[in-house]
Design a protein around this motif. Structure first.
Motif, PDB file in Angstrom:
ATOM      1  N   GLU A   1      -1.070  -6.739  -1.729  1.00  0.00           N
ATOM      2  CA  GLU A   1      -1.335  -5.676  -2.709  1.00  0.00           C
ATOM      3  C   GLU A   1      -2.621  -5.958  -3.496  1.00  0.00           C
ATOM      4  O   GLU A   1      -3.364  -5.030  -3.823  1.00  0.00           O
ATOM      5  CB  GLU A   1      -0.142  -5.511  -3.660  1.00  0.00           C
ATOM      6  CG  GLU A   1       1.100  -4.941  -3.005  1.00  0.00           C
ATOM      7  CD  GLU A   1       0.999  -3.467  -2.613  1.00  0.00           C
ATOM      8  OE1 GLU A   1      -0.125  -2.895  -2.565  1.00  0.00           O
ATOM      9  OE2 GLU A   1       2.057  -2.870  -2.345  1.00  0.00           O
ATOM     10  N   ARG A   2      -2.889  -7.219  -3.775  1.00  0.00           N
ATOM     11  CA  ARG A   2      -4.141  -7.576  -4.459  1.00  0.00           C
ATOM     12  C   ARG A   2      -5.328  -7.206  -3.571  1.00  0.00           C
ATOM     13  O   ARG A   2      -6.333  -6.675  -4.052  1.00  0.00           O
ATOM     14  CB  ARG A   2      -4.148  -9.066  -4.789  1.00  0.00           C
ATOM     15  CG  ARG A   2      -5.341  -9.497  -5.618  1.00  0.00           C
ATOM     16  CD  ARG A   2      -5.259 -10.942  -6.030  1.00  0.00           C
ATOM     17  NE  ARG A   2      -5.201 -11.794  -4.850  1.00  0.00           N
ATOM     18  CZ  ARG A   2      -4.928 -13.092  -4.869  1.00  0.00           C
ATOM     19  NH1 ARG A   2      -4.683 -13.700  -6.011  1.00  0.00           N
ATOM     20  NH2 ARG A   2      -4.905 -13.787  -3.765  1.00  0.00           N
TER      21      ARG A   2
ATOM     22  N   ILE B   1      -0.549  -5.202 -12.634  1.00  0.00           N
ATOM     23  CA  ILE B   1      -0.485  -3.928 -11.896  1.00  0.00           C
ATOM     24  C   ILE B   1      -1.725  -3.093 -12.210  1.00  0.00           C
ATOM     25  O   ILE B   1      -2.138  -2.976 -13.349  1.00  0.00           O
ATOM     26  CB  ILE B   1       0.787  -3.137 -12.276  1.00  0.00           C
ATOM     27  CG1 ILE B   1       2.027  -3.935 -11.931  1.00  0.00           C
ATOM     28  CG2 ILE B   1       0.776  -1.770 -11.631  1.00  0.00           C
ATOM     29  CD1 ILE B   1       2.604  -3.688 -10.587  1.00  0.00           C
ATOM     30  N   ARG B   2      -2.291  -2.490 -11.178  1.00  0.00           N
ATOM     31  CA  ARG B   2      -3.447  -1.581 -11.348  1.00  0.00           C
ATOM     32  C   ARG B   2      -3.036  -0.189 -10.948  1.00  0.00           C
ATOM     33  O   ARG B   2      -2.281   0.053 -10.089  1.00  0.00           O
ATOM     34  CB  ARG B   2      -4.637  -2.031 -10.495  1.00  0.00           C
ATOM     35  CG  ARG B   2      -5.202  -3.351 -10.943  1.00  0.00           C
ATOM     36  CD  ARG B   2      -5.897  -3.181 -12.303  1.00  0.00           C
ATOM     37  NE  ARG B   2      -6.263  -4.430 -12.898  1.00  0.00           N
ATOM     38  CZ  ARG B   2      -5.634  -5.021 -13.918  1.00  0.00           C
ATOM     39  NH1 ARG B   2      -4.571  -4.494 -14.449  1.00  0.00           N
ATOM     40  NH2 ARG B   2      -6.077  -6.131 -14.435  1.00  0.00           N
TER      41      ARG B   2
ATOM     42  N   ALA C   1       5.550   2.411  -4.929  1.00  0.00           N
ATOM     43  CA  ALA C   1       5.104   1.718  -6.138  1.00  0.00           C
ATOM     44  C   ALA C   1       5.381   0.232  -5.985  1.00  0.00           C
ATOM     45  O   ALA C   1       6.428  -0.161  -5.472  1.00  0.00           O
ATOM     46  CB  ALA C   1       5.833   2.267  -7.358  1.00  0.00           C
ATOM     47  N   VAL C   2       4.458  -0.599  -6.427  1.00  0.00           N
ATOM     48  CA  VAL C   2       4.607  -2.049  -6.328  1.00  0.00           C
ATOM     49  C   VAL C   2       5.903  -2.500  -7.007  1.00  0.00           C
ATOM     50  O   VAL C   2       6.676  -3.287  -6.448  1.00  0.00           O
ATOM     51  CB  VAL C   2       3.385  -2.780  -6.927  1.00  0.00           C
ATOM     52  CG1 VAL C   2       3.614  -4.284  -7.007  1.00  0.00           C
ATOM     53  CG2 VAL C   2       2.130  -2.463  -6.125  1.00  0.00           C
TER      54      VAL C   2
ATOM     55  N   ARG D   1      -4.193  -2.875  -5.651  1.00  0.00           N
ATOM     56  CA  ARG D   1      -3.054  -2.400  -6.453  1.00  0.00           C
ATOM     57  C   ARG D   1      -2.543  -3.482  -7.406  1.00  0.00           C
ATOM     58  O   ARG D   1      -1.731  -3.203  -8.281  1.00  0.00           O
ATOM     59  CB  ARG D   1      -1.943  -1.893  -5.536  1.00  0.00           C
ATOM     60  CG  ARG D   1      -2.384  -0.635  -4.830  1.00  0.00           C
ATOM     61  CD  ARG D   1      -1.472  -0.093  -3.754  1.00  0.00           C
ATOM     62  NE  ARG D   1      -0.105  -0.482  -3.681  1.00  0.00           N
ATOM     63  CZ  ARG D   1       0.930   0.374  -3.681  1.00  0.00           C
ATOM     64  NH1 ARG D   1       0.712   1.680  -3.812  1.00  0.00           N
ATOM     65  NH2 ARG D   1       2.148  -0.062  -3.548  1.00  0.00           N
ATOM     66  N   ILE D   2      -3.001  -4.694  -7.211  1.00  0.00           N
ATOM     67  CA  ILE D   2      -2.754  -5.815  -8.120  1.00  0.00           C
ATOM     68  C   ILE D   2      -4.136  -6.320  -8.528  1.00  0.00           C
ATOM     69  O   ILE D   2      -5.057  -6.358  -7.707  1.00  0.00           O
ATOM     70  CB  ILE D   2      -1.951  -6.945  -7.412  1.00  0.00           C
ATOM     71  CG1 ILE D   2      -0.547  -6.478  -7.031  1.00  0.00           C
ATOM     72  CG2 ILE D   2      -1.890  -8.208  -8.256  1.00  0.00           C
ATOM     73  CD1 ILE D   2       0.405  -6.317  -8.182  1.00  0.00           C
TER      74      ILE D   2
ATOM     75  N   GLY E   1       0.796  -1.224   0.000  1.00  0.00           N
ATOM     76  CA  GLY E   1       0.000   0.000   0.000  1.00  0.00           C
ATOM     77  C   GLY E   1       0.823   1.266   0.000  1.00  0.00           C
ATOM     78  O   GLY E   1       0.272   2.360  -0.091  1.00  0.00           O
ATOM     79  N   THR E   2       2.135   1.147   0.111  1.00  0.00           N
ATOM     80  CA  THR E   2       3.010   2.324   0.092  1.00  0.00           C
ATOM     81  C   THR E   2       3.956   2.208  -1.092  1.00  0.00           C
ATOM     82  O   THR E   2       4.285   1.113  -1.541  1.00  0.00           O
ATOM     83  CB  THR E   2       3.842   2.429   1.388  1.00  0.00           C
ATOM     84  OG1 THR E   2       4.774   1.341   1.444  1.00  0.00           O
ATOM     85  CG2 THR E   2       2.965   2.418   2.619  1.00  0.00           C
TER      86      THR E   2
END
Length: 195
Positions: free
Chosen positions: A142-143, A194-195, A83-84, A147-148, A80-81
């Motif tokens: 992340e999913r 990636i989203r 960039a992935v 963000r994923i 959540g922080t």
């Protein structure tokens, strides 16, 4: 080293020496004599703290696995922080530093070491398995944060990232590849996720 002189943290001193030998001479050059000579201690010091050389090597790998565990916690907390891609690039560079790659070669080369590590409860492929689990856990987090992609197969993406990055790192003898090369691998593997 004269007898009767107390050593501060002899196990860590031997581990540090083993890592230096591994970097310099590779898995084939990692012997009990090479380790004790590098550490500047009598050969008996190793056998006073470990049942035999394979026990020493197993403890060395387990020490590295504990480091991966700490890294996994930090990476999971980073969800959540940032960039992935940046988080994963940094994690892979830290995970696959030259000593780690050397230890993976060592594990592959020594049947008795792998057997001891399995009895100790490590992943089927020690260090690589724990690294893969670290990446999968992060991608899952992340999913969950969106963000994923929701349909991203983290159980396929994680070993793909580890395998591709590991191949990249084995090409670089004694140093890490450029950050941009690692980022390219991460970006390519995660292109549809990636989203």
């Amino acid at each position: 080293m004269p007898t009767g002189v107390a050593l501060r943290d002899p196990r860590q001193r031997l581990f540090d020496a083993a890592e230096r030998v591994l970097l310099r001479a590779g898995a084939a050059g990692l012997t009990s004599r090479a380790v004790t000579e590098e550490a500047g201690v009598a050969k008996g010091v190793l056998h006073r703290h470990f049942a035999d050389f394979d026990d020493f090597l197993a403890e060395l790998v387990l020490d590295r696995i504990a480091r991966v565990g700490a890294q996994a916690t930090a990476l999971r907390n980073a969800a959540g922080t940032g960039a992935v891609v940046d988080n994963l690039t940094d994690a892979l560079i830290t995970l696959l530093e030259p000593v780690m790659v050397g230890i993976v070669v060592l594990v592959v080369a020594r049947d008795e070491l792998r057997a001891r590590l399995r009895r100790a409860g490590t992943a089927r492929f020690p260090l690589v398995g724990e690294g893969t689990a670290m990446i999968a856990d992060y991608l899952t987090a992340e999913r969950g944060l969106g963000r994923i992609a929701a349909d991203a197969d983290v159980d396929a993406l994680a070993p793909t990232l580890i395998g591709a990055a590991h191949l990249l790192f084995t090409e670089w003898k004694g140093s890490a590849p450029e950050t941009g090369a690692v980022r390219k691998v991460v970006t390519t593997v995660l292109a549809g996720a990636i989203r």
